[in-house]
Enzyme design. Structure first.
Site, PDB file in Angstrom:
ATOM      1  CG  ASP A 164      91.534  59.275  83.196  1.00 33.64           C
ATOM      2  OD1 ASP A 164      92.337  59.414  82.264  1.00 33.64           O
ATOM      3  OD2 ASP A 164      90.906  58.228  83.393  1.00 33.64           O
ATOM      4  CG  ASP A 183      93.270  56.075  78.839  1.00 30.64           C
ATOM      5  OD1 ASP A 183      92.855  55.084  78.205  1.00 30.64           O
ATOM      6  OD2 ASP A 183      92.559  56.691  79.657  1.00 30.64           O
ATOM      7  CG  HIS A 215      92.952  61.140  77.572  1.00 35.10           C
ATOM      8  ND1 HIS A 215      94.111  61.225  78.309  1.00 35.10           N
ATOM      9  CD2 HIS A 215      92.224  60.161  78.145  1.00 35.10           C
ATOM     10  CE1 HIS A 215      94.070  60.339  79.288  1.00 35.10           C
ATOM     11  NE2 HIS A 215      92.937  59.685  79.211  1.00 35.10           N
TER      12      HIS A 215
END
Length: 1086
Positions: free
Chosen positions: A293, A403, A619
């Site tokens: 991430d 994701d 995201h």
């Protein structure tokens, strides 16, 4: 005859005549539970296998000398900076912190003679935090996770000579998932300390370690294969036989070798990549992956180190395991690696060239797809694909978003326009209402474009490569009627890491088991994600007919992300609009003919701004699901974007002759949208000018006329008493009572919009406690807690004649309030009137959700919402669970509920969450989650929204009004506006279907020789890229006009600006045909 007998022979059977003694039936569950004794860390550890894996170890100052340098605060110095400082002696057992700090260790080791005789030597380091090993020369060689996970580094042969050798460990005071106290999504603890619990040289018995994996997989077969099949029973017997042999041999090396021989009866020889050489069909395709991430429970600065830690470990694994194929996405992360760890980037490039490291995804980051504009999605691909092509020689073929929280309906079209035919995800497996019905299918966009989509049936992008993961790759496969193959994406993820050697060892055994014993789906390694999709495509060519899914892949979870972190979302919308205007104006300034100008298209600044905006669309960033530190970072980055953008825009305007400092300048409005506009504007506070003026005109420059009291069109307000008011112009009459709108009467259509007894612009607050994911989720049960908010006072603030307004103050709680201005401007000719609201909010709530409601006298089972490059229709009813699941949805600048002859649109300038339930339209304003950011949305907010009634069904009037509402006309001064007016109005669309088409982007060609920044070969000459789309859903025939520009050639191109086909051009334009909801780009060569 009769009575004769044959001579009898003595029996040759070895079956005993007499029983040796009683033998009972094995109690399966007891013998199965026994297996844990062999490999657990409990009371039998010393008698089991785990005690035999480490043969010897050395630690302490005689063998491992430690020194530390601790930089101040949260600084993360480079290797050169850190190692130039003074180090102090330290030792195992000391603790280091606080959270987010960095500590550099100088490690000097000398392998003792008693360890050097062993086959395999590792260095083990566990600071219970993430860490990274550097060579003495300053190269990253390996990442460490800590907390007992990925703590080993195989010592190079040159360090095994008994001499002293030096390397460095960079310790980060955070673990894989940041610094949360316990529950990972809670706000991070700023004062965590991490104890260095291990720094030692270790000799490993590789046979014992291998037996551990043998036993693990055979034990899984005993546990997970059906009890009504022989395979599970044979596995259980063999595991017990292995334990008995180990016990009989007292755990000696010889007994371990014997145990491995027993294991081969069930799994075969699994000691090399040759286990995958069999000819039998393998239907599960194992591919290593490391999902990092880009920000989430840690800031960007830590992500940069996570990339280096993770990818250096993968390069090491590729050297040890030839079958490993590893894929990783996000061009931004590759760029960071190149910038901060150049030698490791070169190592990655070598692996990419060999085909073992696969860049994938084609986008700048793994972005949200709900909220970015259409052009932002285009730029994710443009910047991502250009980076991959310029650095690795190839573009990505597979779009990769495992994701992200739902998938926009236009993604298949944009993927195809970006050179990608394949799409991988798995996130819809998280749906909490309905089970998505497909694994492998054709996903179809609004315009009919399709991609092959595969969702891993193991339902994860971070599989641990367990026996069960392989098994579920078939047992949970929902498309077996069409195809039985699947991807198994394995490796530590979210916080990085990627595959471990344990994962690869387990998969070898799973394959061996499939070949030797059967029943488990056969897994293979050595192929890439692209290989898998290419295989699917060949099957389709041969006749395999995949099912189709039309429209958005709506995610039935994380619906709160359309609203959380409102300021971040507002910055996103504003920066997208700013970049649109900059590119439009800068493009025209860079091709302006006449007096020679030294103006140069600001490609560097535009690239930097776009890359910043695209980064913030990650995201977990744009959706609002990151920690507070991340939004401190985005605030700074957006500030830079806006400052740079305003400067660059001012430079472009100056190049076009605009000059606000000149006294002889004429006040004009700059219209950067591709249609005529007429709207009331607030004039500069200059002596002699009234407050308002009308800016009206065609494209580019619009004339500004000051409004005086003698103006023809007026707006008026009546005070009716008891805080009731009536606002009116020639189109609408608006009734206000107690701060809410009780009536909107359309004078022209003679129609009331607000149902009798209902209240529009009604502020409501809901209790907002989702099942777990606070910043992410809003659950359906929150609707049961609806509470109306009542105003404390209302008053008139503007009395006309050009604009009237009523301000209402509403108390939410002791600490929170809303001040709402309801206004109505005088009607303009051919411009639909709207009721505008501007809310100033002081928000200090805890787990509450603020919304505003608009009941309307309109009936339809579907509402329409603007999405990227089109419209998505969603149910207004709850007939099925699929309908009910969409109780909160994403929209962009407008939502609309219309009948065949009338409708109402709700416009907004910075919001994305919406709902339409029956005839009740509801705009989501603010949330107040407390995890992972304890202060999410706290503070002051400014929100604009509007009610736009319209005759007829949804039309271009709504589309254009929403664009106008989000991009108000800006006023500038120009000494001779007629000289630039033709240039600024050059691009427009004409023809019978022109109203349905939107010119969304005007920019310079990426590789024009006067614009190119290198990376890819420049193109001769100058070009302009014009991107447009059908906004309403119908095939359009029109003409693209470019005025007096000298266009010598026009080509239809994709979003990467590859020319696809040459177009026939005419005088000052060309005829075009656009499919319903199609996105079309043209490259005009000057």
């Amino acid at each position: 005859m009769g009575g004769e007998t044959k001579p009898t022979m003595p029996s040759l059977s070895h079956y005993p005549k007499l029983a040796a003694g009683p033998k009972g039936k094995q109690i399966t569950n007891i013998y199965r539970d026994r297996l844990r004794q062999f490999t657990d860390g409990g009371q039998y550890y010393a008698q089991g296998l785990m005690d035999k894996i480490v043969e010897a170890k050395a630690s302490g100052d005689d063998h491992v000398k430690l020194q530390v340098y601790s930089p101040k605060g949260q600084s993360r110095p480079s290797f050169k900076e850190a190692t130039s400082n003074k180090f102090q002696s330290t030792h195992v057992g000391e603790s280091f912190g606080p959270s987010w700090s960095t500590h550099w260790f100088k490690v000097q080791i000398a392998v003792p003679s008693q360890l050097r005789k062993h086959e395999h030597i590792e260095f083990h380091w566990d600071s219970n935090s993430e860490a990274m090993i550097w060579t003495e020369k300053g190269d990253v060689v390996h990442g460490l996770t800590g907390g007992g996970e990925r703590t080993e580094w195989i010592l190079p042969k040159n360090m095994l000579d008994g001499e002293e050798h030096t390397f460095y460990v960079e310790m980060a005071c955070n673990n894989m998932f940041g610094n949360a106290p316990g529950d990972v999504i809670q706000p991070p603890n700023p004062n965590r300390y991490f104890q260095l619990s291990k720094a030692e040289i270790v000799a490993i018995n590789l046979e014992a370690r291998a037996l551990y994996f043998d036993f693990w997989i055979i034990g899984d077969a005993a546990r997970e294969f059906p009890e009504d099949g022989w395979e599970s029973h044979e596995a259980l017997q063999l595991c017990n036989e292995i334990m008995d042999a180990f016990i009989a041999g007292d755990g000696s090396k010889e007994s371990i070798v014997q145990c491995r021989e027993l294991a081969r009866k069930y799994i075969g020889n699994v000691d090399s990549e040759k286990v995958y050489d069999g000819d039998e069909e393998a239907i599960v395709n194992g591919v290593g992956h490391c999902h990092i991430d880009t920000c989430w429970l840690w800031p960007w600065a830590e992500t940069k180190r996570k990339v280096a830690r993770s990818w250096s470990s993968q390069c090491d694994l590729m050297d040890r395991y030839p079958e490993l194929r590893f894929c990783c996405s996000q061009a931004q992360q590759y760029k960071w690696l190149k910038e901060y760890y150049p030698s490791l980037f070169d190592r990655v490039k070598e692996k990419v060239k060999k085909g073992t490291f696969q860049p994938i995804g084609g986008s700048w980051v793994e972005h949200d797809t709900n909220m970015p504009s259409g052009e932002s999605l285009v730029r994710q691909f443009l910047y991502g694909q250009r980076f991959f092509e310029s650095h690795f020689g190839e573009r990505c073929k597979t779009f990769w978003l495992p994701d992200t929280f739902g998938y926009s309906t236009q993604l298949p079209q944009l993927c195809r326009l970006a050179g990608m035919e394949w799409f991988f995800t798995q996130k819809l497996s998280w749906n909490n209402i309905n089970n998505f019905p497909h694994t492998t299918f054709n996903w179809v966009a609004l315009d009919g474009s399709q991609v092959i989509c595969h969702m891993a049936p193991a339902e994860t992008y971070t599989a641990e490569a367990h026996f069960g993961d392989v098994k579920r790759s078939v047992s949970q496969h929902k498309s077996l009627d069409q195809d039985r193959t699947s991807l198994l994406i394995f490796g530590k993820g979210d916080g990085g890491g990627g595959p471990t050697f344990e994962h690869i060892e387990k998969l070898r055994r799973c394959r061996g088991l499939s070949d030797k014993t059967g029943l488990l789906p056969r897994v293979k390694m050595g192929g890439s994600v692209d290989d898998f999709f290419a295989g699917l495509e060949k099957k389709i060519e041969a006749g395999t007919d995949l099912v189709t899914w039309y429209g958005e892949l709506y995610f039935e979870l994380h619906r709160g992300t359309y609203t959380t972190q409102a300021n971040n979302k507002r910055n996103n919308r504003k920066s997208e609009i700013l970049l649109h205007d900059i590119e439009y104006v800068a493009t025209l300034a860079s091709i302006k003919e006449g007096k020679k100008s030294d103006y140069k298209y600001p490609k560097k600044e535009i690239d930097e701004m776009w890359e910043a905006v695209l980064l913030c669309q990650f995201h977990d960033c744009l959706p609002g699901s990151s920690i507070e530190m991340c939004y401190d970072d985005t605030d700074k980055l957006y500030k830079e974007v806006f400052e740079t953008g305003e400067r660059v825009l001012a430079d472009a305007l100056s190049a076009l002759g605009f000059d606000d400092s000149r006294a002889d300048g004429q006040l004009v409005g700059l219209n950067t949208l591709p249609w005529p506009r007429s709207e009331m504007v607030e004039l500069p506070k200059t002596a002699g000018l009234p407050r308002y003026g009308i800016a009206a005109g065609d494209l580019g420059l619009v004339h500004v006329s000051p409004l005086t009291a003698a103006g023809v069109s007026t707006a008026s307000v009546k005070e009716l008493g008891n805080e009731a008011f009536e606002l009116s112009n020639s189109s609408l009459v608006v009734g206000i009572s107690q701060g809410t709108i009780t009536s909107i009467y359309d004078v022209v259509a003679q129609r009331e919009i607000v149902p009798k007894g209902s209240k529009a612009n009604q502020l409501v607050v809901f209790d907002d406690k989702p099942l777990y994911w606070q910043a992410w989720d809003v659950e359906v049960f929150h609707l049961d807690s609806r509470k109306e908010l009542y105003p404390t006072k209302s008053s008139v603030t503007e009395r006309g004649p050009h604009r009237v307004a009523v301000v209402t103050e509403t108390k939410v709680s002791e600490d929170s309030w809303v001040r709402t201005t309801i206004s109505l401007s005088a009607a303009s000719e051919n411009v639909p009137s709207m009721v505008e609201m501007e809310a100033e909010v002081e928000w200090r709530e805890k787990m509450k959700f603020l919304k505003v409601e608009f009941p309307v006298d309109v009936i339809n089972t579907e509402a329409s919402y603007e999405t990227q490059f089109g419209i998505v229709k969603r149910p207004t009813h709850y007939n099925t669970t699929w309908d009910m699941a969409k109780f909160e949805v994403c929209c962009h600048k407008w939502a609309d509920l219309s009948e065949s002859n009338y409708g109402v649109s709700i416009l907004n300038d910075s919001k994305y969450g919406f709902a339409t339930c029956g005839n009740l339209m509801r705009l989501s304003l603010l949330r107040a989650p407390k995890a992972p950011d304890a202060h999410a949305d706290m503070g002051r907010h400014h929100i604009r929204y509007a009610i736009l009634p319209h005759s007829g069904p949804l039309s271009s009037a709504t589309v254009r009004a929403a664009f106008n509402f989000n991009n108000p006309l800006k006023l500038y001064s120009h000494p001779s506006p007629l000289t630039v007016a033709p240039l600024l109005s050059a691009f427009h669309i004409s023809g019978p279907d022109a109203a349905s088409l939107v010119i969304d982007t005007v920019k310079r060609g990426e590789d024009d020789e006067d614009v190119s920044r290198g990376g890819l070969p420049p193109r001769k000459g100058r070009s302009i890229v014009v991107r447009l789309y059908d906004a309403l859903g119908g095939k359009c025939k029109a003409r693209l006009n470019w005025g007096g520009l000298k266009v010598r050639k026009a080509s239809r191109c994709n979003v990467l600006e590859d020319d696809l086909e040459e177009c026939e051009i005419g005088d000052k334009g060309m005829d075009i045909v656009v499919r319903a909801f199609e996105v079309v780009s043209f490259r005009l060569q000057l």
